[in-house]
Scaffold this motif. Structure first.
Motif, PDB file in Angstrom:
ATOM      1  N   LEU A 166       0.828  -1.212   0.000  1.00 32.71           N
ATOM      2  CA  LEU A 166       0.000   0.000   0.000  1.00 32.71           C
ATOM      3  C   LEU A 166       0.859   1.258   0.000  1.00 32.71           C
ATOM      4  CD1 LEU A 166      -2.641  -1.261   2.574  1.00 32.71           C
ATOM      5  CD2 LEU A 166      -3.113  -0.712   0.173  1.00 32.71           C
ATOM      6  N   ASP A 167       1.984   1.196   0.695  1.00 28.48           N
ATOM      7  CA  ASP A 167       2.921   2.330   0.721  1.00 28.48           C
ATOM      8  C   ASP A 167       3.439   2.621  -0.689  1.00 28.48           C
ATOM      9  OD1 ASP A 167       4.835   4.263   1.613  1.00 28.48           O
ATOM     10  OD2 ASP A 167       6.349   2.690   1.647  1.00 28.48           O
ATOM     11  N   ARG A 168       3.822   1.569  -1.423  1.00 33.41           N
ATOM     12  CA  ARG A 168       4.330   1.749  -2.781  1.00 33.41           C
ATOM     13  C   ARG A 168       3.245   2.255  -3.728  1.00 33.41           C
ATOM     14  NH1 ARG A 168       8.957  -1.333  -4.000  1.00 33.41           N
ATOM     15  NH2 ARG A 168       8.636  -0.704  -6.170  1.00 33.41           N
ATOM     16  N   GLU A 169       2.002   1.958  -3.383  1.00 28.04           N
ATOM     17  CA  GLU A 169       0.882   2.445  -4.199  1.00 28.04           C
ATOM     18  C   GLU A 169       0.441   3.844  -3.771  1.00 28.04           C
ATOM     19  OE1 GLU A 169      -1.606  -1.491  -5.531  1.00 28.04           O
ATOM     20  OE2 GLU A 169      -1.891  -0.830  -3.480  1.00 28.04           O
ATOM     21  N   CYS A 170       1.171   4.419  -2.806  1.00 28.01           N
ATOM     22  CA  CYS A 170       0.867   5.762  -2.274  1.00 28.01           C
ATOM     23  C   CYS A 170      -0.486   5.840  -1.575  1.00 28.01           C
ATOM     24  CB  CYS A 170       0.946   6.818  -3.392  1.00 28.01           C
ATOM     25  SG  CYS A 170       2.588   6.916  -4.139  1.00 28.01           S
ATOM     26  N   LYS A 171      -0.966   4.704  -1.062  1.00 25.49           N
ATOM     27  CA  LYS A 171      -2.198   4.681  -0.266  1.00 25.49           C
ATOM     28  C   LYS A 171      -1.777   4.734   1.210  1.00 25.49           C
ATOM     29  CE  LYS A 171      -4.609   1.928  -3.777  1.00 25.49           C
ATOM     30  NZ  LYS A 171      -5.229   0.613  -4.105  1.00 25.49           N
ATOM     31  N   PHE A 172      -1.343   5.918   1.622  1.00 26.84           N
ATOM     32  CA  PHE A 172      -0.633   6.039   2.880  1.00 26.84           C
ATOM     33  C   PHE A 172      -1.512   5.808   4.115  1.00 26.84           C
ATOM     34  CE2 PHE A 172       1.942   8.986   0.067  1.00 26.84           C
ATOM     35  CZ  PHE A 172       2.914   8.031  -0.194  1.00 26.84           C
ATOM     36  N   GLU A 173      -2.765   6.256   4.053  1.00 22.85           N
ATOM     37  CA  GLU A 173      -3.654   6.046   5.207  1.00 22.85           C
ATOM     38  C   GLU A 173      -3.858   4.555   5.461  1.00 22.85           C
ATOM     39  OE1 GLU A 173      -4.935   7.902   7.419  1.00 22.85           O
ATOM     40  OE2 GLU A 173      -4.568   9.940   6.678  1.00 22.85           O
ATOM     41  N   ASP A 174      -4.150   3.803   4.386  1.00 21.45           N
ATOM     42  CA  ASP A 174      -4.348   2.361   4.527  1.00 21.45           C
ATOM     43  C   ASP A 174      -3.050   1.672   4.937  1.00 21.45           C
ATOM     44  OD1 ASP A 174      -6.991   2.615   3.792  1.00 21.45           O
ATOM     45  OD2 ASP A 174      -6.624   2.201   1.667  1.00 21.45           O
ATOM     46  N   ALA A 175      -1.932   2.142   4.366  1.00 22.78           N
ATOM     47  CA  ALA A 175      -0.632   1.568   4.707  1.00 22.78           C
ATOM     48  C   ALA A 175      -0.331   1.771   6.195  1.00 22.78           C
ATOM     49  CB  ALA A 175       0.465   2.197   3.855  1.00 22.78           C
ATOM     50  N   LYS A 176      -0.616   2.981   6.692  1.00 20.32           N
ATOM     51  CA  LYS A 176      -0.374   3.277   8.107  1.00 20.32           C
ATOM     52  C   LYS A 176      -1.225   2.375   9.000  1.00 20.32           C
ATOM     53  CE  LYS A 176      -0.677   6.930  11.576  1.00 20.32           C
ATOM     54  NZ  LYS A 176      -1.035   8.333  11.862  1.00 20.32           N
ATOM     55  N   SER A 177      -2.484   2.159   8.601  1.00 24.43           N
ATOM     56  CA  SER A 177      -3.386   1.311   9.388  1.00 24.43           C
ATOM     57  C   SER A 177      -2.848  -0.120   9.487  1.00 24.43           C
ATOM     58  CB  SER A 177      -4.784   1.305   8.751  1.00 24.43           C
ATOM     59  OG  SER A 177      -5.630   0.413   9.439  1.00 24.43           O
ATOM     60  N   GLU A 178      -2.426  -0.688   8.350  1.00 30.59           N
ATOM     61  CA  GLU A 178      -1.893  -2.060   8.345  1.00 30.59           C
ATOM     62  C   GLU A 178      -0.594  -2.143   9.145  1.00 30.59           C
ATOM     63  OE1 GLU A 178      -2.982  -4.963   7.088  1.00 30.59           O
ATOM     64  OE2 GLU A 178      -4.824  -4.168   6.213  1.00 30.59           O
ATOM     65  N   ALA A 179       0.288  -1.165   8.965  1.00 33.29           N
ATOM     66  CA  ALA A 179       1.568  -1.172   9.678  1.00 33.29           C
ATOM     67  C   ALA A 179       1.358  -1.018  11.183  1.00 33.29           C
ATOM     68  CB  ALA A 179       2.477  -0.068   9.153  1.00 33.29           C
ATOM     69  N   SER A 180       0.395  -0.186  11.575  1.00 30.40           N
ATOM     70  CA  SER A 180       0.096   0.007  13.001  1.00 30.40           C
ATOM     71  C   SER A 180      -0.418  -1.286  13.622  1.00 30.40           C
ATOM     72  CB  SER A 180      -0.936   1.121  13.190  1.00 30.40           C
ATOM     73  OG  SER A 180      -0.436   2.359  12.746  1.00 30.40           O
ATOM     74  N   CYS A 181      -1.302  -1.976  12.894  1.00 35.12           N
ATOM     75  CA  CYS A 181      -1.834  -3.255  13.385  1.00 35.12           C
ATOM     76  C   CYS A 181      -0.710  -4.273  13.544  1.00 35.12           C
ATOM     77  CB  CYS A 181      -2.900  -3.799  12.440  1.00 35.12           C
ATOM     78  SG  CYS A 181      -4.443  -2.873  12.459  1.00 35.12           S
ATOM     79  N   ALA A 182       0.170  -4.326  12.527  1.00 39.43           N
ATOM     80  CA  ALA A 182       1.292  -5.265  12.581  1.00 39.43           C
ATOM     81  C   ALA A 182       2.206  -4.945  13.764  1.00 39.43           C
ATOM     82  CB  ALA A 182       2.078  -5.221  11.276  1.00 39.43           C
ATOM     83  N   ALA A 183       2.518  -3.665  13.947  1.00 43.03           N
ATOM     84  CA  ALA A 183       3.384  -3.264  15.060  1.00 43.03           C
ATOM     85  C   ALA A 183       2.749  -3.626  16.410  1.00 43.03           C
ATOM     86  CB  ALA A 183       3.657  -1.766  14.996  1.00 43.03           C
ATOM     87  N   GLY A 184       1.430  -3.457  16.505  1.00 42.62           N
ATOM     88  CA  GLY A 184       0.718  -3.818  17.734  1.00 42.62           C
ATOM     89  C   GLY A 184       0.840  -5.303  18.035  1.00 42.62           C
ATOM     90  N   VAL A 185       0.738  -6.129  16.992  1.00 41.35           N
ATOM     91  CA  VAL A 185       0.882  -7.576  17.160  1.00 41.35           C
ATOM     92  C   VAL A 185       2.280  -7.910  17.658  1.00 41.35           C
ATOM     93  CG1 VAL A 185       1.015  -9.783  15.923  1.00 41.35           C
ATOM     94  CG2 VAL A 185      -0.866  -8.208  15.455  1.00 41.35           C
ATOM     95  N   PHE A 186       3.302  -7.351  17.012  1.00 41.27           N
ATOM     96  CA  PHE A 186       4.684  -7.656  17.389  1.00 41.27           C
ATOM     97  C   PHE A 186       4.993  -7.174  18.805  1.00 41.27           C
ATOM     98  CE2 PHE A 186       5.569  -7.250  12.589  1.00 41.27           C
ATOM     99  CZ  PHE A 186       5.302  -8.601  12.392  1.00 41.27           C
ATOM    100  N   GLU A 187       4.412  -6.032  19.176  1.00 45.95           N
ATOM    101  CA  GLU A 187       4.643  -5.516  20.529  1.00 45.95           C
ATOM    102  C   GLU A 187       4.027  -6.447  21.572  1.00 45.95           C
ATOM    103  OE1 GLU A 187       4.345  -1.306  22.982  1.00 45.95           O
ATOM    104  OE2 GLU A 187       3.074  -1.608  21.213  1.00 45.95           O
ATOM    105  N   ARG A 188       2.793  -6.909  21.326  1.00 45.58           N
ATOM    106  CA  ARG A 188       2.130  -7.816  22.267  1.00 45.58           C
ATOM    107  C   ARG A 188       2.904  -9.117  22.423  1.00 45.58           C
ATOM    108  NH1 ARG A 188      -2.388  -5.983  19.575  1.00 45.58           N
ATOM    109  NH2 ARG A 188      -2.618  -7.900  18.367  1.00 45.58           N
TER     110      ARG A 188
END
Length: 503
Positions: free
Chosen positions: A458-480
């Motif tokens: 999504l980042d490469r497609e310049c869909k930054f809001e969606d990219a941020k949402s997916e990355a935030s979810c992933a980071a939350g999983v890794f943190e937990r």
């Protein structure tokens, strides 16, 4: 919570609102009679908040005993001596105790193997609901926390039916769990019973920490989780605390390390394996030493310590060859191929994978062949041989699909997503990452990996809001999960995306 607090503080006048009280109210499942009794006892005894919390931890439902005709205990005993309950026969009291013992209650789909000798199980459970002793929740027959606390036996030794239920659980755990072998698919029962089994093992090992039978079951339980529901377990600290000379400690450490690896805790996984390797070397068990070396080679690959991992894989391979253990050779050659690939020794990796395929064919090890095709696909992808890579992945996909090996299906689609991402074919990358996700529903770590790749697309497609949402979810999983390396990498991706959003 609001209604429970209002009910409690209308009676209790000895303190301000407190998180300690909120915690107790949750543990009471907001049960109105229990809350009223608790507030009454605390008020009459003039307990402040800290004293009330201390008494609750010490006595649990014993705190709820007020006047004889109004006590919580009397209300329950009245139900248990009612004609409706007595008509259910002598099995009813034992069965209600088993339901109370398990945090989830009992699974209605598993009644036949949990209670094979108990007649009219369904009829008895229906009457329990009628008497408001139990209720149904997500396929389980369970009860409110205060009732569980009051009715639960202390352990299998205090209830013949609970002892028998324990034996049924242990028998189910005794089935060897390996992809492609009999019993693997049937072992999925653990995905609905894992909380109950862990509680059972925790209670037994607390009552008798030296129980060899319980620790054998503990190791098997963690192996079932590894394949079908990877997660951390509260039994981990108990396993590490066992004396080094305990017969079950090495095997339990191995299985605990694999769970840690499955959720991304690689450094801790490696430390447990080093300890286990020492124990097996001291015992002079060559085959077990080879197995730990193989696991260590995987841990070091994931920690990017390729040279160390290659050395360990080669030592394990030498042991398996000396003892003519073909399955061990296949598994080790697969590990070695992945290590050599990661170290960019592509020709050597291809040679190891080809040797593994030849040996796998001798013993019809389709799982081994599937893994080799995947690593061969990775090698071709890195060499820029796209069509060859796709052919290897598709061959692996066919093998994995026929046996429904979810973990292999995930990683194959994940690899295909990365291949198309590298080529800028983002539509195809989307398709494969979405196909990968369903195979990760029971494994939060690999689901996090899938979300991270999607964020990059999504980042490469310049869909930054969606990219941020997916990355935030992933980071939350890794943190937990405490997956520090993955969290650091994902955090850098998130920072990069946010930087682009602010430009």
């Amino acid at each position: 919570m609001v209604a429970a607090r209002d009910a409690f503080y209308r009676i209790y006048e000895n303190g301000e609102q407190s998180d300690l009280i909120n915690k107790i109210l949750r543990q009471l499942d907001f049960h109105p009679l229990s809350i009223t009794l608790l507030a009454t006892v605390a008020h009459h005894n003039k307990w402040n908040t800290n004293r009330l919390a201390k008494e609750w931890e010490k006595q649990r439902t014993g705190v709820l005993r007020a006047q004889r005709d109004k006590s919580f205990a009397a209300a329950i005993e009245l139900s248990l001596t009612s004609p409706t309950f007595i008509e259910l026969g002598r099995d009813a009291r034992d069965l209600i105790g088993v339901i109370a013992f398990f945090p989830q209650g009992i699974n209605e789909d598993n009644l036949d193997w949990l209670f094979p000798t108990t007649p009219d199980k369904e009829k008895i459970l229906d009457k329990f609901c009628l008497l408001s002793l139990t209720y149904q929740s997500n396929g389980f027959v369970t009860m409110l926390a205060p009732l569980r606390d009051y009715l639960s036996p202390k352990g299998p030794g205090f209830s013949p039916l609970l002892h028998t239920t324990k034996e049924h659980y242990f028998r189910k755990l005794s089935v060897e769990v390996n992809p492609g072998e009999p019993g693997f698919e049937e072992a999925r029962w653990i995905t609905s019973e894992d909380v109950n089994v862990e509680h059972l093992l925790d209670v037994i090992t607390t009552i008798d920490a030296s129980s060899h039978e319980a620790w054998i079951a503990c190791g098997r339980f963690m192996r079932h989780l590894y394949w079908h529901r990877p997660r951390l377990v509260m039994l981990g600290s108990k396993v590490e605390g066992l004396p080094d000379n305990h017969p079950s400690k090495p095997e339990c450490l191995v299985q605990l390390s694999q769970l840690l690896d499955a959720v991304g805790n690689r450094a801790e996984c490696k430390q447990l394996l080093i300890h286990t390797l020492k124990l097996f070397r001291e015992r002079g068990d060559d085959i077990e030493v080879a197995g730990i070396l193989r696991f260590l080679s995987v841990a070091n690959r994931l920690l990017t310590l390729y040279k160390e991992g290659i050395s360990q894989a080669n030592e394990a391979l030498e042991i398996y060859e000396r003892h003519n253990r073909i399955t061990g050779q296949v598994q080790t050659l697969n590990n070695l191929a992945f290590l050599l690939y990661a170290d960019k020794q592509f020709d050597a990796a291809e040679t190891a994978a080809s040797r593994s395929i030849d040996l796998s064919s001798l013993i019809n090890n389709q799982f081994g062949i599937c893994e080799c095709r995947r690593v061969l696909g990775n090698i071709c992808r890195s060499k820029g041989e796209t069509e060859k890579a796709i052919n290897h992945y598709e061959t692996a996909l066919g093998i994995a699909s026929s046996s429904n090996w979810e973990i292999q299906l995930f990683w194959i689609h994940y690899a295909l997503a990365q291949l198309f991402f590298d080529q800028g074919r983002f539509g195809n990358a989307h398709i494969h990452i979405e196909r990968a996700k369903p195979y990760a529903v029971n494994d939060p770590y690999i689901l996090g990996r899938a979300m991270e790749v999607k964020a990059r697309v999504l980042d490469r497609e310049c869909k930054f809001e969606d990219a941020k949402s997916e990355a935030s979810c992933a980071a939350g999983v890794f943190e937990r999960l405490g997956a520090a390396g993955d969290l650091e990498r994902c955090g850098a991706l998130l920072q990069n995306i946010e930087g682009k959003m602010n430009e």
